[in-house]
Design a protein around this motif. Structure first.
Motif, PDB file in Angstrom:
ATOM      1  N   LYS A 172       0.833  -1.214   0.000  1.00 23.30           N
ATOM      2  CA  LYS A 172       0.000   0.000   0.000  1.00 23.30           C
ATOM      3  C   LYS A 172       0.859   1.252   0.000  1.00 23.30           C
ATOM      4  O   LYS A 172       0.530   2.237  -0.677  1.00 23.30           O
ATOM      5  N   THR A 173       1.975   1.232   0.757  1.00 18.48           N
ATOM      6  CA  THR A 173       2.880   2.384   0.769  1.00 18.48           C
ATOM      7  C   THR A 173       3.487   2.618  -0.607  1.00 18.48           C
ATOM      8  O   THR A 173       3.580   3.766  -1.085  1.00 18.48           O
ATOM      9  N   PHE A 174       3.898   1.526  -1.257  1.00 18.54           N
ATOM     10  CA  PHE A 174       4.465   1.647  -2.607  1.00 18.54           C
ATOM     11  C   PHE A 174       3.438   2.204  -3.591  1.00 18.54           C
ATOM     12  O   PHE A 174       3.747   3.102  -4.397  1.00 18.54           O
ATOM     13  N   LEU A 175       2.228   1.705  -3.513  1.00 11.61           N
ATOM     14  CA  LEU A 175       1.179   2.202  -4.401  1.00 11.61           C
ATOM     15  C   LEU A 175       0.835   3.660  -4.093  1.00 11.61           C
ATOM     16  O   LEU A 175       0.559   4.445  -5.021  1.00 11.61           O
ATOM     17  N   ARG A 176       0.872   4.029  -2.803  1.00 11.75           N
ATOM     18  CA  ARG A 176       0.588   5.412  -2.438  1.00 11.75           C
ATOM     19  C   ARG A 176       1.669   6.342  -2.994  1.00 11.75           C
ATOM     20  O   ARG A 176       1.374   7.445  -3.495  1.00 11.75           O
ATOM     21  N   GLN A 177       2.937   5.905  -2.927  1.00 12.65           N
ATOM     22  CA  GLN A 177       4.018   6.714  -3.482  1.00 12.65           C
ATOM     23  C   GLN A 177       3.878   6.847  -4.990  1.00 12.65           C
ATOM     24  O   GLN A 177       4.093   7.934  -5.556  1.00 12.65           O
ATOM     25  N   ARG A 178       3.524   5.749  -5.664  1.00 11.73           N
ATOM     26  CA  ARG A 178       3.316   5.828  -7.108  1.00 11.73           C
ATOM     27  C   ARG A 178       2.159   6.762  -7.446  1.00 11.73           C
ATOM     28  O   ARG A 178       2.235   7.534  -8.412  1.00 11.73           O
ATOM     29  N   GLN A 179       1.112   6.709  -6.618  1.00  7.98           N
ATOM     30  CA  GLN A 179      -0.015   7.601  -6.852  1.00  7.98           C
ATOM     31  C   GLN A 179       0.392   9.057  -6.682  1.00  7.98           C
ATOM     32  O   GLN A 179      -0.001   9.931  -7.477  1.00  7.98           O
ATOM     33  N   GLU A 180       1.188   9.340  -5.653  1.00  9.64           N
ATOM     34  CA  GLU A 180       1.662  10.712  -5.453  1.00  9.64           C
ATOM     35  C   GLU A 180       2.544  11.159  -6.613  1.00  9.64           C
ATOM     36  O   GLU A 180       2.477  12.315  -7.048  1.00  9.64           O
TER      37      GLU A 180
END
Length: 252
Positions: A172-180
């Motif tokens: 989830k953290t990785f996906l959140r960073q990609r989203q940002e």
């Protein structure tokens, strides 16, 4: 309790009451009819007429027919009782499966959090079973249900390791960073579009001003060409070079 469960309980209660009433009324009618047949009780008596014909034995006939109808309902009671038994078994099975699912969810959640550490199959099941027995939300469940939930959790331990809380959080953290990062890129693209639109607008304005200046220079050149001959000058090959005109010889 939900409305659907309350309605189902009322339906089952009324069904049971109806069976008891049919049984009681039917047995009473059979016993009374047999008693009347042996002269131990009076027959139902009333006179019925159909057209001009009177039937003085209508009461007895009606009593016998009603008794036969009530007695025939007894043949449907075993099937009704089997239906009630099937409904009760289905309800118990559904309740049991809900309890197993609840216990399995608790055990699977704990497994994903890394609570269980033993690797062998027997020790892993025993560890999970001990955890479920000590859980405050599962103290009312039967031991067989807890044991089944523990075995199910042990069988899905690989799934718990794949989708552990740590790995899920990291994903989830990785996906959140990609989203940002995507949102930042989108903001830069929007800013670039604004800059391109301003540059295009500025370029069109400069081209328009250049065309106006060129038109003004052309008009000045035309005016200059029209004015210089009267002053004895003309423009050379280079439009910026002014050349004097040859003078006419003076008259003698």
């Amino acid at each position: 309790m939900s409305d659907q469960s309350f309605v189902a309980r009322c339906h089952r209660f009324l069904h049971s009451v109806s069976l008891v009433l049919i049984l009681a009324i039917g047995l009473t009618a059979i016993c009374y009819t047999f008693a009347a047949a042996f002269g131990l009780a009076p027959w139902l008596t009333f006179t019925a007429t159909f057209g001009d014909v009177a039937y003085p034995q209508a009461g007895m006939i009606t009593q016998i027919v009603a008794t036969i109808i009530l007695a025939s309902l007894f043949f449907f009671m075993p099937s009704a009782r089997r239906i009630l038994s099937l409904e009760r078994a289905h309800r118990d099975f559904r309740v049991t499966m809900e309890d197993v699912a609840k216990a399995y969810h608790v055990c699977h959640t704990a497994d994903r959090s890394g609570v269980f550490t033993l690797s062998s199959e027997f020790d892993a099941v025993r560890e999970r079973l001990s955890y479920l027995r000590d859980h405050p939300d599962l103290d009312s469940l039967e031991p067989q249900i807890l044991e089944l939930a523990a075995q199910m959790s042990q069988q899905s331990r690989e799934l718990s390791d794949i989708y552990s809380d740590e790995k899920v959080t990291r994903a989830k953290t990785f996906l959140r960073q990609r989203q940002e990062e995507v949102e930042r890129q989108q903001a830069l693209i929007i800013e670039a579009h604004h800059a391109i639109r301003d540059i295009r607008k500025w370029s069109q304005q400069v081209e328009l001003e250049e065309s106006v200046v060129a038109s003004q220079l052309s008009q000045l050149e035309e005016q200059l060409e029209a004015t210089l001959p009267s002053l004895g000058y003309t423009l050379g090959k280079d439009s910026a070079e002014v050349v004097p005109l040859p003078q006419k010889p003076a008259a003698e």
